[in-house]
Design an enzyme around this catalytic site. Structure first.
Site, PDB file in Angstrom:
ATOM      1  N   TRP A  83      28.957  74.502 -55.202  1.00 32.19           N
ATOM      2  CA  TRP A  83      27.870  73.627 -54.718  1.00 32.19           C
ATOM      3  C   TRP A  83      27.743  73.772 -53.192  1.00 32.19           C
ATOM      4  CZ3 TRP A  83      24.738  71.447 -58.106  1.00 32.19           C
ATOM      5  CH2 TRP A  83      23.829  70.486 -57.666  1.00 32.19           C
TER       6      TRP A  83
ATOM      7  N   ASP B 214      21.116  70.515 -45.314  1.00 29.68           N
ATOM      8  CA  ASP B 214      20.437  69.239 -45.074  1.00 29.68           C
ATOM      9  C   ASP B 214      20.684  68.245 -46.215  1.00 29.68           C
ATOM     10  OD1 ASP B 214      18.742  69.998 -47.151  1.00 29.68           O
ATOM     11  OD2 ASP B 214      17.014  70.386 -45.873  1.00 29.68           O
TER      12      ASP B 214
ATOM     13  N   GLU C 258      20.329  69.445 -49.614  1.00 35.12           N
ATOM     14  CA  GLU C 258      21.296  70.476 -49.977  1.00 35.12           C
ATOM     15  C   GLU C 258      20.684  71.875 -49.855  1.00 35.12           C
ATOM     16  OE1 GLU C 258      24.075  68.002 -52.556  1.00 35.12           O
ATOM     17  OE2 GLU C 258      22.455  68.454 -53.934  1.00 35.12           O
TER      18      GLU C 258
ATOM     19  N   GLU D 279      14.127  60.848 -60.551  1.00 39.14           N
ATOM     20  CA  GLU D 279      14.218  61.398 -59.194  1.00 39.14           C
ATOM     21  C   GLU D 279      12.821  61.701 -58.674  1.00 39.14           C
ATOM     22  OE1 GLU D 279      15.231  65.697 -58.637  1.00 39.14           O
ATOM     23  OE2 GLU D 279      17.030  64.861 -57.718  1.00 39.14           O
TER      24      GLU D 279
HETATM   25  C1  BGC Z   1      19.150  65.932 -53.697  1.00 43.43           C
HETATM   26  C2  BGC Z   1      20.211  65.221 -52.880  1.00 43.43           C
HETATM   27  C3  BGC Z   1      20.940  64.218 -53.774  1.00 43.43           C
HETATM   28  C4  BGC Z   1      21.461  64.885 -55.041  1.00 43.43           C
HETATM   29  C5  BGC Z   1      22.015  63.867 -56.027  1.00 43.43           C
HETATM   30  C6  BGC Z   1      19.815  66.587 -54.893  1.00 43.43           C
HETATM   31  O1  BGC Z   1      18.890  67.283 -55.608  1.00 43.43           O
HETATM   32  O2  BGC Z   1      18.482  66.890 -52.931  1.00 43.43           O
HETATM   33  O3  BGC Z   1      19.613  64.551 -51.802  1.00 43.43           O
HETATM   34  O4  BGC Z   1      21.980  63.623 -53.055  1.00 43.43           O
HETATM   35  O5  BGC Z   1      20.424  65.571 -55.673  1.00 43.43           O
HETATM   36  O6  BGC Z   1      21.050  62.910 -56.340  1.00 43.43           O
END
Ligand code: BGC
Length: 359
Positions: free
Chosen positions: A107, A159, A162, A309
């Site tokens: 990751w 960032d 990710e 999300e």
């Molecule tokens: C997001 C992150 C988040 C993670 C878990 C990723 O896809 O970009 O900001 O912390 O998912 O929710």
């Protein structure tokens, strides 16, 4: 508390692990772990909803997990001082198993924002729970984190989405600033560091009067909202923040709020948590009608599992949706961070008397 916030709080509490940690999403294959970033805003939403005991369990957990990384932090600091090369994989992770173990996988782990955010959240927790001083269970974890950030805050990293490794990200810098500042009353030696970071943001991340997603890339990202609310690098009325906000509205507010204009993750849909965040900013600006519209939009995204999300009504990069869906299934839902930001917005718009005027 209004019913949407009430349902959200019940969901967050139901998913808290015995350790005190929160999974990002209990059902999505990639997200059953605890991210410092997601979890901190979950704990903050609970703190704002009178669930301080549950938030305290999270902060005790994260403090313990980070305190156990002290040896790694010491080795990293020594390596840097001796001029040794440090690879990206040697830095502290961005997420943990729900029992606090590091995960052995590839990751993109080197993300500093969560380390600033959990300290900021701890500061909020102490205020909202009326705790005097910094209780012992939090002290070592906070101190280890501050030492780590002091040494590495200027290290380019991934960032908060990710992505974009090896860059200086404005919202990451703002998160670190807020964490350092929140802890300064308990560790006064770190006060100058906060000011140093603020100066760096002011001198390096502004182009043509607007904040940049990262240094040298004058494009907006919705995470730039965080620089004012809640991290307070800028006041909401500051002209730089106002110009950034106006650009976010022009480019990224389409249906809900998108992350940034070239986002391809799941086709680049609208993010529920960012839409709630913009509502939070509007509420702080006294733009109540617009905040209420966004809270209606957020509520409309809820299904029986909770809030996702992102939603796919308007996609910035439609061809990418199929490949992500093939790879990992449909977008994450329920995302507990989305749920948390809805609660924050609802609390902001309909504050219970005890929450009035709190940050
Ligand atoms: C997001 C992150 C988040 C993670 C878990 C990723 O896809 O970009 O900001 O912390 O998912 O929710």
């Amino acid at each position: 508390m209004n019913p949407a916030a009430q349902r959200g709080v019940a969901r967050l509490l139901a998913h808290q692990a015995a350790s005190g940690a929160f999974p990002a999403c209990p059902t999505f294959s990639q997200y059953p772990y605890a991210w410092l970033r997601d979890s901190t805003f979950i704990a903050y939403a609970l703190d704002r909803s009178g669930e301080q005991q549950s938030a305290a369990r999270y902060y005790r957990w994260v403090s313990g997990v980070v305190a156990d990384l002290e040896g790694q932090v010491d080795r990293l600091i020594t390596a840097r001082r001796q001029g040794e090369r440090i690879s990206e994989t040697q830095f502290l992770p961005t997420r943990f198993s729900l029992t606090g173990e590091k995960l052995q996988d590839d990751w993109p782990n080197f993300q500093l924002d969560g380390y600033g955010q959990w300290l900021w959240g701890l500061g909020q927790h102490l205020t909202l729970s009326g705790t005097q001083g910094l209780p012992d269970p939090y002290r070592r974890g906070a101190e280890v984190t501050l030492r780590y950030l002091q040494q590495f805050w200027q290290e380019p990293c991934f960032d908060c989405w990710e992505e974009f490794p090896y860059r200086w990200h404005t919202s990451t810098l703002a998160s670190i600033f807020a964490g350092v500042q929140a802890m300064a009353p308990y560790f006064p030696a770190y006060e100058p560091l906060g000011e140093q970071i603020r100066t760096f943001i002011n001198t390096q991340t502004i182009t043509e009067g607007r904040l940049s997603k990262f240094i040298g890339y004058p494009v907006v990202d919705a995470s730039l909202l965080w620089t004012a609310v809640p991290f307070g690098v800028f006041g909401v009325d500051d002209p730089v923040f106002q110009a950034t906000l106006a650009q976010i509205e022009r480019e990224l507010l389409r249906d809900g709020v998108h992350r940034y204009s070239h986002d391809t993750y799941y086709g680049g849909g609208s993010w529920v948590l960012l839409t709630a965040w913009l509502g939070w900013v509007y509420a702080r600006l006294g733009r109540r009608e617009e905040a209420l519209d966004l809270s209606d939009w957020v509520r409309a995204q809820e299904n029986e599992d909770g809030l996702p999300e992102q939603t796919q009504h308007v996609l910035l990069s439609p061809p990418y949706l199929a490949s992500w869906t093939e790879r990992w299934g449909p977008p994450a839902a329920p995302l507990l961070w989305s749920q948390a930001m809805q609660i924050v917005l609802e609390q902001e718009l309909h504050p219970a008397p005890m929450q009035a005027g709190t940050q």
